[in-house]
Motif scaffolding. Sequence first.
Motif, PDB file in Angstrom:
ATOM      1  N   ALA A  63       0.852  -1.189   0.000  1.00 49.58           N
ATOM      2  CA  ALA A  63       0.000   0.000   0.000  1.00 49.58           C
ATOM      3  C   ALA A  63       0.882   1.230   0.000  1.00 49.58           C
ATOM      4  N   ALA A  64       0.692   2.092  -0.999  1.00 47.08           N
ATOM      5  CA  ALA A  64       1.506   3.300  -1.075  1.00 47.08           C
ATOM      6  C   ALA A  64       0.768   4.359  -1.874  1.00 47.08           C
ATOM      7  N   GLY A  65       1.066   5.596  -1.565  1.00 47.18           N
ATOM      8  CA  GLY A  65       0.459   6.718  -2.267  1.00 47.18           C
ATOM      9  C   GLY A  65       1.480   7.462  -3.102  1.00 47.18           C
ATOM     10  N   MET A  66       1.019   8.498  -3.734  1.00 46.81           N
ATOM     11  CA  MET A  66       1.811   9.381  -4.592  1.00 46.81           C
ATOM     12  C   MET A  66       2.617   8.585  -5.617  1.00 46.81           C
ATOM     13  N   ALA A  67       3.944   8.575  -5.563  1.00 50.13           N
ATOM     14  CA  ALA A  67       4.733   7.858  -6.571  1.00 50.13           C
ATOM     15  C   ALA A  67       4.475   6.355  -6.516  1.00 50.13           C
ATOM     16  N   ALA A  68       4.095   5.832  -5.364  1.00 50.68           N
ATOM     17  CA  ALA A  68       3.667   4.441  -5.175  1.00 50.68           C
ATOM     18  C   ALA A  68       4.627   3.415  -5.763  1.00 50.68           C
ATOM     19  N   HIS A  69       5.899   3.557  -5.511  1.00 45.85           N
ATOM     20  CA  HIS A  69       6.882   2.616  -6.044  1.00 45.85           C
ATOM     21  C   HIS A  69       7.034   1.356  -5.205  1.00 45.85           C
ATOM     22  N   LEU A  70       6.373   1.293  -4.065  1.00 46.69           N
ATOM     23  CA  LEU A  70       6.556   0.147  -3.177  1.00 46.69           C
ATOM     24  C   LEU A  70       6.202  -1.173  -3.853  1.00 46.69           C
ATOM     25  N   ALA A  71       5.049  -1.245  -4.504  1.00 42.70           N
ATOM     26  CA  ALA A  71       4.651  -2.502  -5.144  1.00 42.70           C
ATOM     27  C   ALA A  71       5.661  -2.918  -6.208  1.00 42.70           C
ATOM     28  N   GLY A  72       6.143  -1.979  -6.978  1.00 47.17           N
ATOM     29  CA  GLY A  72       7.146  -2.281  -7.990  1.00 47.17           C
ATOM     30  C   GLY A  72       8.456  -2.737  -7.382  1.00 47.17           C
ATOM     31  N   ALA A  73       8.842  -2.116  -6.283  1.00 42.93           N
ATOM     32  CA  ALA A  73      10.068  -2.522  -5.593  1.00 42.93           C
ATOM     33  C   ALA A  73       9.929  -3.954  -5.084  1.00 42.93           C
ATOM     34  N   LEU A  74       8.754  -4.302  -4.575  1.00 40.74           N
ATOM     35  CA  LEU A  74       8.528  -5.671  -4.121  1.00 40.74           C
ATOM     36  C   LEU A  74       8.573  -6.633  -5.299  1.00 40.74           C
TER      37      LEU A  74
END
Length: 164
Positions: A63-74
């Motif tokens: 779960a992430a907002g704005m640039a929301a790169h967390l899912a991609g990093a995972l």
Amino acid sequence: MNFVSIIMGSKSDYEVMKNCANTFEKFDVKYEMIVSSAHRSPERTKNYVKDAEERGAVAFIAAAGMAAHLAGALAATTTKPVIGVPMKGGAMDGMDAMLSTVQMPSGMPVATVALGKAGAVNSAYLAMQILAITDKELAVKLREDRLVKAKAVESDSASIEVRL
């Protein structure tokens, strides 16, 4: 022990993502929940994913907002399923997070669900459907849940229905 990992980019995401955790609890599905940022704590994120996989994580919810790169990093760190929950907020009220989560390069899939509470709940359901491929008891619970929801629609309709 199999479980699902919920990773939030910020503690401010908790108010929405507790709906994901509550859904898992309703079905007695094991989960972990942490805060780790793709930008502010990339090593923590990478190390956590590796450790969680070794301990039995079957899927990751990011779960992430704005640039929301967390899912991609995972997705770059694991071959386990990654489900992205874009969070509302920022200048574009979540549209930037939605686009960042859904626009992944070929070979790095992230399943993207809706913004906000509906996305948090649906991320849990999608993770449980993944678990239910090999967990017959959970598969039965999910089918029963669908029946309960269908009956609720019929009941709601009956209370207001006008038919010719």
